[in-house]
Design a protein around this motif. Structure first.
Motif, PDB file in Angstrom:
ATOM      1  N   VAL A  48      -9.388 -49.148  -2.798  1.00 34.43           N
ATOM      2  CA  VAL A  48     -10.493 -48.913  -3.756  1.00 34.43           C
ATOM      3  C   VAL A  48     -11.988 -48.292  -3.149  1.00 34.43           C
ATOM      4  O   VAL A  48     -11.779 -48.163  -1.874  1.00 34.43           O
ATOM      5  CB  VAL A  48     -10.885 -50.802  -3.859  1.00 34.43           C
ATOM      6  CG1 VAL A  48      -9.688 -51.259  -4.611  1.00 34.43           C
ATOM      7  CG2 VAL A  48     -11.321 -51.303  -2.430  1.00 34.43           C
ATOM      8  N   VAL A  49     -12.749 -47.809  -3.926  1.00 35.30           N
ATOM      9  CA  VAL A  49     -13.859 -47.179  -3.652  1.00 35.30           C
ATOM     10  C   VAL A  49     -14.953 -47.711  -4.497  1.00 35.30           C
ATOM     11  O   VAL A  49     -14.911 -47.901  -5.632  1.00 35.30           O
ATOM     12  CB  VAL A  49     -13.827 -45.779  -3.972  1.00 35.30           C
ATOM     13  CG1 VAL A  49     -14.844 -44.980  -3.332  1.00 35.30           C
ATOM     14  CG2 VAL A  49     -12.689 -45.137  -3.150  1.00 35.30           C
ATOM     15  N   GLY A  50     -16.156 -48.049  -3.675  1.00 37.53           N
ATOM     16  CA  GLY A  50     -17.482 -48.373  -4.025  1.00 37.53           C
ATOM     17  C   GLY A  50     -17.521 -49.623  -4.940  1.00 37.53           C
ATOM     18  O   GLY A  50     -18.183 -49.713  -6.027  1.00 37.53           O
ATOM     19  N   LEU A  51     -16.848 -50.762  -4.719  1.00 34.23           N
ATOM     20  CA  LEU A  51     -16.621 -51.867  -5.473  1.00 34.23           C
ATOM     21  C   LEU A  51     -18.109 -52.468  -5.528  1.00 34.23           C
ATOM     22  O   LEU A  51     -18.649 -52.715  -4.229  1.00 34.23           O
ATOM     23  CB  LEU A  51     -15.670 -52.843  -5.247  1.00 34.23           C
ATOM     24  CG  LEU A  51     -14.071 -52.527  -5.457  1.00 34.23           C
ATOM     25  CD1 LEU A  51     -13.429 -53.547  -4.977  1.00 34.23           C
ATOM     26  CD2 LEU A  51     -13.881 -51.794  -6.549  1.00 34.23           C
ATOM     27  N   ALA A  52     -18.639 -53.047  -6.478  1.00 36.60           N
ATOM     28  CA  ALA A  52     -19.930 -53.889  -6.385  1.00 36.60           C
ATOM     29  C   ALA A  52     -19.826 -55.028  -7.403  1.00 36.60           C
ATOM     30  O   ALA A  52     -19.170 -54.777  -8.478  1.00 36.60           O
ATOM     31  CB  ALA A  52     -20.981 -52.934  -6.807  1.00 36.60           C
ATOM     32  N   LYS A  53     -20.569 -56.066  -7.154  1.00 40.81           N
ATOM     33  CA  LYS A  53     -20.693 -57.227  -7.932  1.00 40.81           C
ATOM     34  C   LYS A  53     -21.875 -57.635  -8.162  1.00 40.81           C
ATOM     35  O   LYS A  53     -22.584 -58.030  -7.151  1.00 40.81           O
ATOM     36  CB  LYS A  53     -19.726 -58.266  -7.391  1.00 40.81           C
ATOM     37  CG  LYS A  53     -19.388 -59.429  -8.277  1.00 40.81           C
ATOM     38  CD  LYS A  53     -19.070 -59.042  -9.716  1.00 40.81           C
ATOM     39  CE  LYS A  53     -18.826 -60.256 -10.772  1.00 40.81           C
ATOM     40  NZ  LYS A  53     -18.645 -59.825 -12.277  1.00 40.81           N
ATOM     41  N   LYS A  54     -22.580 -58.141  -9.226  1.00 44.40           N
ATOM     42  CA  LYS A  54     -23.787 -58.500  -9.194  1.00 44.40           C
ATOM     43  C   LYS A  54     -23.693 -59.908 -10.253  1.00 44.40           C
ATOM     44  O   LYS A  54     -22.821 -60.015 -11.206  1.00 44.40           O
ATOM     45  CB  LYS A  54     -24.681 -57.505 -10.057  1.00 44.40           C
ATOM     46  CG  LYS A  54     -25.931 -58.125 -10.300  1.00 44.40           C
ATOM     47  CD  LYS A  54     -26.868 -57.024 -11.347  1.00 44.40           C
ATOM     48  CE  LYS A  54     -27.279 -55.874 -10.428  1.00 44.40           C
ATOM     49  NZ  LYS A  54     -27.931 -55.034 -11.245  1.00 44.40           N
TER      50      LYS A  54
END
Length: 244
Positions: free
Chosen positions: A10-16
């Motif tokens: 995985v690359v650049g995972l983000a969670k808000k």
């Protein structure tokens, strides 16, 4: 001879959550037989990362695959091939240990559920508590049983959230010995831990600080960067350092 495929890439995972970014820029490539530790302060995004990889949360940003499935697609199929152990114990309190394990074996469609329970009891040393209701176990026994239940269906990918929290030194040693054995057999393991002395056993780590992720790097690199002597001291020093 075939080349092994990554279990996680995985690359650049983000969670808000609403306006707060919990974690950003998680990049990880995990091959069979590898152990990666997630380290950092509480609330830094380690559990969120595990839940994304387990398919319990969908990332807001980023791309990649877990067990060959798109990280942003439905995770129903891949969940059956993942062993996810949450920090909070999640077995049925009113059932005995044997009943919990048999229920888990049936849920995974494993043949000979009774035999599976007997094998797990022998493998993980659960014979003394098999007939004990889960709610009556000590914290150490409860976590050992949860660990056994997580491994019951022999998943290729293990996602473990504080698996040794609150355990005595003997049980912690047992679990780390088992993790190394599992990695040797080809399982991939991602483990979030507050025990940074234990995390130094991981060949590779991701370091979480204020939602930002550094790594994958080796514990030695992080220690050298901080000027500390241990991983625990390094994480503490970097947590209080002024942002660069």
């Amino acid at each position: 001879m075939t080349t092994a495929e990554p279990l996680v890439e995985v690359v650049g995972l983000a969670k808000k959550y609403r306006t707060r970014t919990v974690v950003r820029d998680v990049t990880l490539r995990l091959m069979p037989g590898e152990i990666v530790g997630l380290v950092g302060a509480n609330g830094g995004g380690k559990t969120t990362t595990l839940r994304i990889l387990a398919g319990l949360l969908r990332p807001d940003l980023g791309s990649g695959a877990v067990l060959g499935d798109d990280i942003r697609a439905s995770a129903t199929a891949r969940r059956a091939r993942i062993g996810y152990m949450p920090q909070r114990l999640s077995l049925y309190p009113e059932l005995t240990v044997a009943e919990n394990l048999r229920f888990r074996a049936d849920a995974h469609g494993l043949p000979d559920a009774r035999g599976q329970v007997e094998a797990a009891a022998l493998r993980w040393g659960l014979a003394p508590v098999l007939t004990t209701r889960f709610e009556r176990l000590s914290g150490g026994w409860g976590r050992r049983v949860q660990f056994a239940a997580t491994l019951l269906h022999a998943p290729p990918l293990l996602l473990l959230d504080e698996p040794t929290a609150g355990l005595d030194v003997v049980t912690r040693t047992d679990i780390w010995r088992w993790l190394v054995e599992l990695a040797t057999r080809g399982h991939g393991i991602v483990i979030a831990t507050h025990d940074l002395a234990e995390a130094e056993r991981c060949p590779t780590i991701l370091h979480y600080r204020d939602g930002v992720v550094e790594g994958p790097i080796t514990p030695k690199v992080l220690i050298d960067k901080s000027g500390a002597r241990t991983l625990e001291a390094a994480v503490a020093a970097l947590a209080t350092a002024a942002p660069q």
